[in-house]
Design a protein around this motif. Structure first.
Motif, PDB file in Angstrom:
ATOM      1  N   GLN A  16      34.759  35.775  36.814  1.00  0.00           N
ATOM      2  CA  GLN A  16      33.852  34.730  37.296  1.00  0.00           C
ATOM      3  C   GLN A  16      33.105  35.204  38.537  1.00  0.00           C
ATOM      4  OE1 GLN A  16      33.600  31.820  35.613  1.00  0.00           O
ATOM      5  NE2 GLN A  16      32.050  30.989  36.953  1.00  0.00           N
ATOM      6  N   GLY A  17      33.760  35.976  39.364  1.00  0.00           N
ATOM      7  CA  GLY A  17      33.148  36.467  40.594  1.00  0.00           C
ATOM      8  C   GLY A  17      32.042  37.468  40.380  1.00  0.00           C
ATOM      9  N   LEU A  18      31.942  38.030  39.175  1.00  0.00           N
ATOM     10  CA  LEU A  18      30.891  38.999  38.878  1.00  0.00           C
ATOM     11  C   LEU A  18      29.625  38.357  38.328  1.00  0.00           C
ATOM     12  CD1 LEU A  18      33.067  41.827  37.318  1.00  0.00           C
ATOM     13  CD2 LEU A  18      31.952  41.824  39.560  1.00  0.00           C
ATOM     14  N   ILE A  19      29.672  37.051  38.067  1.00  0.00           N
ATOM     15  CA  ILE A  19      28.493  36.354  37.552  1.00  0.00           C
ATOM     16  C   ILE A  19      27.428  36.327  38.634  1.00  0.00           C
ATOM     17  CG2 ILE A  19      27.622  34.102  36.771  1.00  0.00           C
ATOM     18  CD1 ILE A  19      30.359  33.678  35.452  1.00  0.00           C
ATOM     19  N   GLU A  20      26.178  36.546  38.233  1.00  0.00           N
ATOM     20  CA  GLU A  20      25.037  36.546  39.165  1.00  0.00           C
ATOM     21  C   GLU A  20      25.066  35.312  40.056  1.00  0.00           C
ATOM     22  OE1 GLU A  20      21.635  37.717  41.076  1.00  0.00           O
ATOM     23  OE2 GLU A  20      22.594  38.894  39.509  1.00  0.00           O
ATOM     24  N   GLY A  21      25.040  35.528  41.351  1.00  0.00           N
ATOM     25  CA  GLY A  21      24.997  34.436  42.302  1.00  0.00           C
ATOM     26  C   GLY A  21      26.351  33.958  42.781  1.00  0.00           C
ATOM     27  N   VAL A  22      27.447  34.366  42.122  1.00  0.00           N
ATOM     28  CA  VAL A  22      28.781  33.932  42.550  1.00  0.00           C
ATOM     29  C   VAL A  22      29.316  34.861  43.635  1.00  0.00           C
ATOM     30  CG1 VAL A  22      31.162  33.503  41.842  1.00  0.00           C
ATOM     31  CG2 VAL A  22      29.277  32.826  40.345  1.00  0.00           C
ATOM     32  N   ASP A  23      29.334  36.138  43.373  1.00  0.00           N
ATOM     33  CA  ASP A  23      29.749  37.155  44.349  1.00  0.00           C
ATOM     34  C   ASP A  23      31.115  36.876  44.977  1.00  0.00           C
ATOM     35  OD1 ASP A  23      27.478  38.659  43.876  1.00  0.00           O
ATOM     36  OD2 ASP A  23      26.333  37.647  45.437  1.00  0.00           O
ATOM     37  N   ALA A  24      32.154  37.068  44.199  1.00  0.00           N
ATOM     38  CA  ALA A  24      33.532  36.946  44.679  1.00  0.00           C
ATOM     39  C   ALA A  24      34.328  38.095  44.081  1.00  0.00           C
ATOM     40  CB  ALA A  24      34.122  35.609  44.263  1.00  0.00           C
ATOM     41  N   HIS A  25      35.128  38.744  44.906  1.00  0.00           N
ATOM     42  CA  HIS A  25      35.911  39.894  44.443  1.00  0.00           C
ATOM     43  C   HIS A  25      37.370  39.724  44.821  1.00  0.00           C
ATOM     44  CE1 HIS A  25      31.935  42.227  45.093  1.00  0.00           C
ATOM     45  NE2 HIS A  25      31.944  41.636  43.912  1.00  0.00           N
ATOM     46  N   VAL A  26      38.250  40.072  43.895  1.00  0.00           N
ATOM     47  CA  VAL A  26      39.679  40.117  44.195  1.00  0.00           C
ATOM     48  C   VAL A  26      39.920  41.450  44.903  1.00  0.00           C
ATOM     49  CG1 VAL A  26      42.019  40.098  43.261  1.00  0.00           C
ATOM     50  CG2 VAL A  26      40.234  38.692  42.185  1.00  0.00           C
ATOM     51  N   VAL A  27      40.351  41.385  46.145  1.00  0.00           N
ATOM     52  CA  VAL A  27      40.490  42.603  46.957  1.00  0.00           C
ATOM     53  C   VAL A  27      41.930  42.922  47.312  1.00  0.00           C
ATOM     54  CG1 VAL A  27      38.172  42.392  47.908  1.00  0.00           C
ATOM     55  CG2 VAL A  27      40.101  41.346  49.120  1.00  0.00           C
ATOM     56  N   ALA A  28      42.871  42.066  46.885  1.00  0.00           N
ATOM     57  CA  ALA A  28      44.279  42.324  47.181  1.00  0.00           C
ATOM     58  C   ALA A  28      45.146  41.633  46.138  1.00  0.00           C
ATOM     59  CB  ALA A  28      44.631  41.814  48.575  1.00  0.00           C
ATOM     60  N   VAL A  29      46.236  42.295  45.792  1.00  0.00           N
ATOM     61  CA  VAL A  29      47.218  41.718  44.877  1.00  0.00           C
ATOM     62  C   VAL A  29      48.588  41.829  45.525  1.00  0.00           C
ATOM     63  CG1 VAL A  29      45.902  42.154  42.768  1.00  0.00           C
ATOM     64  CG2 VAL A  29      47.470  43.897  43.608  1.00  0.00           C
ATOM     65  N   CYS A  30      49.456  40.869  45.204  1.00  0.00           N
ATOM     66  CA  CYS A  30      50.788  40.847  45.803  1.00  0.00           C
ATOM     67  C   CYS A  30      51.806  40.429  44.757  1.00  0.00           C
ATOM     68  CB  CYS A  30      50.790  39.855  46.967  1.00  0.00           C
ATOM     69  SG  CYS A  30      52.411  39.654  47.730  1.00  0.00           S
ATOM     70  N   ASP A  31      52.856  41.217  44.638  1.00  0.00           N
ATOM     71  CA  ASP A  31      53.961  40.865  43.761  1.00  0.00           C
ATOM     72  C   ASP A  31      55.172  41.677  44.187  1.00  0.00           C
ATOM     73  OD1 ASP A  31      53.844  39.517  40.610  1.00  0.00           O
ATOM     74  OD2 ASP A  31      55.686  40.460  41.330  1.00  0.00           O
ATOM     75  N   LEU A  32      56.345  41.064  44.118  1.00  0.00           N
ATOM     76  CA  LEU A  32      57.568  41.814  44.409  1.00  0.00           C
ATOM     77  C   LEU A  32      57.771  42.934  43.402  1.00  0.00           C
ATOM     78  CD1 LEU A  32      60.070  38.985  45.374  1.00  0.00           C
ATOM     79  CD2 LEU A  32      59.111  40.734  46.869  1.00  0.00           C
ATOM     80  N   ASP A  33      57.392  42.682  42.161  1.00  0.00           N
ATOM     81  CA  ASP A  33      57.485  43.680  41.110  1.00  0.00           C
ATOM     82  C   ASP A  33      56.275  44.605  41.226  1.00  0.00           C
ATOM     83  OD1 ASP A  33      57.361  45.160  38.736  1.00  0.00           O
ATOM     84  OD2 ASP A  33      58.088  43.497  37.502  1.00  0.00           O
ATOM     85  N   GLN A  34      56.493  45.783  41.785  1.00  0.00           N
ATOM     86  CA  GLN A  34      55.393  46.697  42.046  1.00  0.00           C
ATOM     87  C   GLN A  34      54.751  47.237  40.769  1.00  0.00           C
ATOM     88  OE1 GLN A  34      54.232  47.725  45.676  1.00  0.00           O
ATOM     89  NE2 GLN A  34      54.673  45.633  45.084  1.00  0.00           N
ATOM     90  N   THR A  35      55.482  47.240  39.659  1.00  0.00           N
ATOM     91  CA  THR A  35      54.877  47.632  38.381  1.00  0.00           C
ATOM     92  C   THR A  35      53.777  46.640  38.015  1.00  0.00           C
ATOM     93  OG1 THR A  35      56.966  48.628  37.665  1.00  0.00           O
ATOM     94  CG2 THR A  35      55.353  48.116  35.948  1.00  0.00           C
ATOM     95  N   ARG A  36      54.073  45.356  38.163  1.00  0.00           N
ATOM     96  CA  ARG A  36      53.065  44.319  37.899  1.00  0.00           C
ATOM     97  C   ARG A  36      51.896  44.426  38.883  1.00  0.00           C
ATOM     98  NH1 ARG A  36      56.414  38.691  37.136  1.00  0.00           N
ATOM     99  NH2 ARG A  36      57.155  39.091  35.021  1.00  0.00           N
ATOM    100  N   ALA A  37      52.222  44.619  40.148  1.00  0.00           N
ATOM    101  CA  ALA A  37      51.176  44.673  41.177  1.00  0.00           C
ATOM    102  C   ALA A  37      50.221  45.840  40.923  1.00  0.00           C
ATOM    103  CB  ALA A  37      51.801  44.784  42.563  1.00  0.00           C
ATOM    104  N   PHE A  38      50.760  47.009  40.608  1.00  0.00           N
ATOM    105  CA  PHE A  38      49.889  48.163  40.372  1.00  0.00           C
ATOM    106  C   PHE A  38      49.145  48.057  39.039  1.00  0.00           C
ATOM    107  CE2 PHE A  38      52.098  50.006  43.950  1.00  0.00           C
ATOM    108  CZ  PHE A  38      51.045  50.649  44.597  1.00  0.00           C
ATOM    109  N   ALA A  39      49.742  47.369  38.050  1.00  0.00           N
ATOM    110  CA  ALA A  39      49.011  47.122  36.801  1.00  0.00           C
ATOM    111  C   ALA A  39      47.801  46.228  37.084  1.00  0.00           C
ATOM    112  CB  ALA A  39      49.926  46.475  35.761  1.00  0.00           C
ATOM    113  N   ALA A  40      47.982  45.223  37.948  1.00  0.00           N
ATOM    114  CA  ALA A  40      46.868  44.349  38.329  1.00  0.00           C
ATOM    115  C   ALA A  40      45.803  45.135  39.078  1.00  0.00           C
ATOM    116  CB  ALA A  40      47.382  43.186  39.187  1.00  0.00           C
ATOM    117  N   LYS A  41      46.226  45.972  40.011  1.00  0.00           N
ATOM    118  CA  LYS A  41      45.276  46.795  40.764  1.00  0.00           C
ATOM    119  C   LYS A  41      44.490  47.707  39.827  1.00  0.00           C
ATOM    120  CE  LYS A  41      44.968  50.632  44.080  1.00  0.00           C
ATOM    121  NZ  LYS A  41      43.580  50.446  44.332  1.00  0.00           N
TER     122      LYS A  41
END
Length: 178
Positions: free
Chosen positions: A62-87
């Motif tokens: 949704q953040g990539l839609i023209e005019g929205v301009d929002a980026h996910v810049v950080a992820v957090c999870d105790l399970d680092q496998t999940r966190a790095f998969a998200a990254k």
């Protein structure tokens, strides 16, 4: 010879200036310098399990839609496998969609470290349910906008504390009810 100033009523002024006021609503925002990096919402995703990944991906797309301009810049999870998969998913998305301007996505185990970042404007909270209130209260105190999965809290008292924190900080809170 002096000319008399014409009397301009409020109604006439508003009617004549309505077109000028509507220009920002019609013209693309980049004409007014709105594409500056400082105008991009920067979002952190707390929890990257099944619901957290879905929320993070929806926000990123949704953040990539023209005019929205929002980026996910950080992820957090105790399970680092999940966190790095998200990254890795975000890195690929942004590399493809924002070549040369892809944000550097940070990875955290502790949500408090993510909330300590001054450059993050809002967070999604998709942790196990018993963590929702604690993360949301901390996010409100850190002055971050909040999207939290249901249930918002586990108890009436947690709800009262969260409402108090949101009111005191003036942030926006939204609860998901998919």
């Amino acid at each position: 010879m002096t000319t008399k100033p014409t009397k301009l009523s409020r109604r006439t002024f508003l009617q004549s200036s309505a077109g000028a006021m509507a220009v920002p609503l019609i013209a693309p925002s980049h004409l007014f310098g709105q594409r500056a990096p400082s105008n991009v919402l920067r979002i952190g995703a707390i929890g990257t399990g099944r619901m957290g990944t879905g929320d993070m991906q929806a926000v990123a797309k949704q953040g990539l839609i023209e005019g929205v301009d929002a980026h996910v810049v950080a992820v957090c999870d105790l399970d680092q496998t999940r966190a790095f998969a998200a990254k890795n998913w975000l890195d690929k998305l942004y590399k493809d969609k924002l070549p040369g301007a892809a944000p550097d996505v940070g990875v955290y185990r502790d949500f408090r470290e993510l909330l300590a970042r001054d450059d993050i404007d809002a967070v999604t909270i998709s942790t196990p349910e018993h963590w929702h209130a604690l993360c949301a209260i901390a996010a409100a105190k850190a002055k971050k906008g909040i999207y939290v999965q249901k249930p918002m809290t586990y108890s009436h008292r947690e709800g009262q504390l969260l409402v108090k924190a949101v009111r005191e900080s003036g942030v926006i809170l939204q609860v998901g009810s998919q």
